[in-house]
Design an enzyme around this catalytic site. Structure first.
Site, PDB file in Angstrom:
ATOM      1  N   LEU A 291       0.372 138.990 104.753  1.00 28.85           N
ATOM      2  CA  LEU A 291      -0.427 140.154 105.094  1.00 28.85           C
ATOM      3  C   LEU A 291      -0.675 140.976 103.838  1.00 28.85           C
ATOM      4  O   LEU A 291       0.155 141.009 102.929  1.00 28.85           O
ATOM      5  CB  LEU A 291       0.308 141.013 106.130  1.00 28.85           C
ATOM      6  CG  LEU A 291       0.574 140.348 107.486  1.00 28.85           C
ATOM      7  CD1 LEU A 291       1.461 141.244 108.337  1.00 28.85           C
ATOM      8  CD2 LEU A 291      -0.725 140.025 108.221  1.00 28.85           C
ATOM      9  N   HIS A 292      -1.824 141.663 103.802  1.00 30.90           N
ATOM     10  CA  HIS A 292      -2.151 142.492 102.642  1.00 30.90           C
ATOM     11  C   HIS A 292      -1.362 143.795 102.723  1.00 30.90           C
ATOM     12  O   HIS A 292      -1.454 144.519 103.729  1.00 30.90           O
ATOM     13  CB  HIS A 292      -3.649 142.782 102.607  1.00 30.90           C
ATOM     14  CG  HIS A 292      -4.124 143.293 101.278  1.00 30.90           C
ATOM     15  ND1 HIS A 292      -3.736 144.521 100.775  1.00 30.90           N
ATOM     16  CD2 HIS A 292      -4.938 142.743 100.334  1.00 30.90           C
ATOM     17  CE1 HIS A 292      -4.293 144.712  99.594  1.00 30.90           C
ATOM     18  NE2 HIS A 292      -5.022 143.645  99.303  1.00 30.90           N
TER      19      HIS A 292
ATOM     20  N   HIS B 291     -11.435 165.931  87.617  1.00 27.71           N
ATOM     21  CA  HIS B 291     -11.717 164.688  88.342  1.00 27.71           C
ATOM     22  C   HIS B 291     -13.108 164.142  88.036  1.00 27.71           C
ATOM     23  O   HIS B 291     -13.389 162.962  88.247  1.00 27.71           O
ATOM     24  CB  HIS B 291     -11.589 164.946  89.849  1.00 27.71           C
ATOM     25  CG  HIS B 291     -11.353 163.726  90.665  1.00 27.71           C
ATOM     26  ND1 HIS B 291     -11.736 162.465  90.265  1.00 27.71           N
ATOM     27  CD2 HIS B 291     -10.770 163.560  91.882  1.00 27.71           C
ATOM     28  CE1 HIS B 291     -11.402 161.592  91.205  1.00 27.71           C
ATOM     29  NE2 HIS B 291     -10.815 162.232  92.185  1.00 27.71           N
TER      30      HIS B 291
ATOM     31  N   LYS C 134       6.372 145.533  99.204  1.00 30.37           N
ATOM     32  CA  LYS C 134       5.313 144.537  99.058  1.00 30.37           C
ATOM     33  C   LYS C 134       5.817 143.114  99.290  1.00 30.37           C
ATOM     34  O   LYS C 134       5.127 142.298  99.920  1.00 30.37           O
ATOM     35  CB  LYS C 134       4.705 144.654  97.655  1.00 30.37           C
ATOM     36  CG  LYS C 134       3.595 143.657  97.357  1.00 30.37           C
ATOM     37  CD  LYS C 134       3.001 143.872  95.986  1.00 30.37           C
ATOM     38  CE  LYS C 134       3.997 143.573  94.887  1.00 30.37           C
ATOM     39  NZ  LYS C 134       3.380 143.651  93.543  1.00 30.37           N
TER      40      LYS C 134
ATOM     41  N   LYS D 115       4.035 140.616 101.959  1.00 28.44           N
ATOM     42  CA  LYS D 115       3.295 139.442 101.499  1.00 28.44           C
ATOM     43  C   LYS D 115       3.937 138.147 102.003  1.00 28.44           C
ATOM     44  O   LYS D 115       3.248 137.135 102.168  1.00 28.44           O
ATOM     45  CB  LYS D 115       3.214 139.436  99.979  1.00 28.44           C
ATOM     46  CG  LYS D 115       2.376 140.574  99.411  1.00 28.44           C
ATOM     47  CD  LYS D 115       2.097 140.408  97.933  1.00 28.44           C
ATOM     48  CE  LYS D 115       1.074 139.320  97.689  1.00 28.44           C
ATOM     49  NZ  LYS D 115       0.639 139.266  96.282  1.00 28.44           N
TER      50      LYS D 115
END
Length: 577
Positions: A381-382, A291, A373, A377
């Site tokens: 709204l996100h 990472h 999604k 949307k």
């Protein structure tokens, strides 16, 4: 990401690197105000007043001096956080990397053309490897479109670290070695290292300026497998990379090895390598990556590219079957003695203990298919905020209280920017959760909108260099480097109770809007890891918890999440948000 490659790009992959703005230093006053706002949901009135007094003293006293020193540091660096973050979050850590630092899992998701099948491992590996090498070539030739947020160019430096990169153990601090270069910068390593049954083989993936084709790669892989089948397993020195870092560093001094073994392109389970592609016998794939050099976003992007290329070709090679004459893979032989063999045996035992620890980890992964999604949307709204608030409500419903929460915010608008902490458990989110559990509350719609607006505001500020967690880390590290007494702000119980110092109850990250997914472990024993991806018609989430914790249950949290998602969409629909 669907159109991330240009045949004749108008913009080169790394062309904006030198024009990116420096990482700004947030204001002391604004950061402390945001910190107080963030700890409020976890404090009684008395606790809050104690913390407020501590913060006030800090802001009027030592905090001013530390802030000035941070400004001075920022004047001589384009990213004042970069070196600190790499050291504090990764290189100075002494516990084993593989479970505690590395991320694993992300690889091409091949359900559309490559279901698990016996007898196809090498054939599929050769095709997947070829597409991965094409991605390496896209970076070399800078034909990968630079990422942007709207019209704002984002930092692409992390993509230089995907290949030709390795972490090298040190007694007190590790280092990262990177040999990647673009074509305009000069030659760079082009070999692949294959690990099989504890043995290592290397070959050049480029012949006469052309990347080896899948039939040529298949020939090499077949040779490696034939060399290993029916033969004793190798010494298994890769187990050493799963050791405690200082112990591994001391063993490394004893171990005579070629440079290729440390820095070669993808190996299997060399824990310090930036990218390990893992090929399983049933024709499926995984990965294990250090990472330290980059965020998961880099691997998601690469994995999605390979996934889409395989989908476009039905997972088949449709080119020439000709195999050019070229040298067979060369075995990389480690010189080991009895001391090293003893160290390898110790590492294997330690790794077994880690495997036993993973048996304590509960992981659930489900696809929520009622909506995704598109429906969110449609309500203006996100989608990410929608899921984060649903998680807050799920935790609140299950545990009867708010959960301190970390969400990754990217700061790639700035030179060498990586991440900032965004804290989704706001006072507005807490109030909304409380309201949602009341039988006849009339303020649910308004409370939801307030929680959405606060979350979106904090995320935008974090992405624009106005978060406060990394800033407070900077002040903490200055005090530590100067040998100053640790300020009360960092020893205040509410600091860790609210998540500070890596103590968040909910550790979350959006894997993106692609087909690539992953999983993360909880930060704390009584917490959860929550990774998710968002599709047009579904939300795929993985939730983890420690079985030995009597407080947590990942399965129950996910079911509560499902309930929350349905309630929120219903509320958004009736509220006309």
């Amino acid at each position: 990401m669907t159109s991330q490659v240009s045949e004749f790009p108008a913009e080169r992959t790394f062309q904006y690197q030198h024009s990116l703005p420096s990482l700004p230093v947030p204001s002391l006053e604004g950061s402390l105000a945001k910190y107080l706002d963030a700890v409020r949901p976890f404090a009684t009135e008395e606790e809050y007043q104690v913390t407020a007094a501590i913060v006030k003293r800090f802001g009027e006293g030592i905090g001013k001096d530390l802030h000035q020193k941070l400004l001075q540091r920022a004047r001589t660096r384009r990213n004042w956080l970069e070196e600190w973050w790499l050291d504090a979050a990764y290189l100075e850590l002494r516990y084993p990397s593989q479970l505690n630092v590395n991320f694993g899992g992300p690889a091409p998701y091949l359900e559309h053309c490559w279901p698990p099948t016996e007898g196809v491992q090498l054939q599929r590996t050769s095709i997947s490897m070829w597409h991965t090498l094409q991605y390496w070539d896209l970076l070399r030739t800078e034909r990968l479109d630079p990422h942007k947020a709207g019209n704002v160019a984002l930092d692409m430096d992390q993509f230089r670290m995907l290949f030709c990169t390795c972490k090298v153990p040190g007694v007190t601090k590790d280092t990262i070695i990177n040999y990647f270069k673009t074509e305009s910068e000069g030659p760079c390593p082009s070999h692949v290292v294959v690990m099989c049954r504890g043995r290592f083989f290397s070959f050049d993936a480029v012949c006469d300026s052309h990347i080896l084709t899948p039939p040529e790669l298949l020939r090499h892989l077949t040779h490696v497998k034939q060399c290993c089948e029916g033969e004793p397993a190798g010494d298994g020195v890769a187990a050493l990379t799963s050791e405690e870092r200082t112990r591994w560093a001391k063993v490394c001094v004893k171990l005579a090895m070629t440079r290729e073994a440390l820095t070669g392109d993808p190996t299997i389970r060399w824990g310090d390598k930036s990218y390990n592609s893992i090929s399983f016998a049933d024709g499926t794939f995984g990965s294990n990556c250090d990472h330290a050099p980059f965020e998961g976003m880099v691997l998601v992007t690469q994995g999605y590219y390979v996934d889409q290329q395989l989908k476009a070709t039905d997972g088949k090679w449709k080119g020439s079957e000709t195999v050019r004459p070229m040298p067979l893979p060369e075995e990389l032989v480690f010189t080991v003695d009895d001391r090293v063999r003893s160290d390898v045996a110790h590492a294997k035992h330690q790794h077994l203990c880690v495997r036993l620890q993973t048996q304590d980890l509960q992981v659930v992964c489900y696809a929520f298919t009622s909506f995704g999604k598109a429906a969110i949307k449609q309500k203006k709204l996100h989608p990410d905020t929608f899921i984060q608030l649903a998680l807050q409500l799920a935790y609140y419903r299950q545990h009867g209280r708010s959960g301190s929460c970390y969400e990754t915010a990217m700061t790639r608008r700035f030179y060498h920017g990586r991440t900032e902490t965004m804290r989704p458990c706001t006072l507005e989110a807490q109030n909304w959760c409380h309201t949602m559990l009341l039988p006849t509350a009339s303020a649910k719609r308004k409370a939801l909108l307030l929680a959405f607006n606060k979350h979106n505001k904090l995320m935008a500020e974090a992405q624009n260099g106005k978060g406060f967690d990394r800033y407070l880390l900077g002040l903490y590290l200055i005090a530590k480097e100067e040998g100053l007494p640790m300020p009360d702000l960092f020893t205040d119980p509410l600091y860790s109770k609210s998540g500070g110092g890596g103590n968040f109850t909910l550790s979350t990250s959006l894997a993106g809007y692609t087909t690539v997914h992953g999983v993360g472990v909880p930060m704390v024993h009584h917490g959860y890891g929550f990774f998710y991806r968002i599709g047009d018609d579904r939300i795929v989430a993985s939730c983890s918890a420690w079985k030995s914790s009597p407080e947590t249950d990942a399965e129950t949290l996910f079911q509560n999440l499902v309930t929350s998602l349905h309630e929120m969409l219903h509320l958004a629909t009736t509220a006309q948000l």
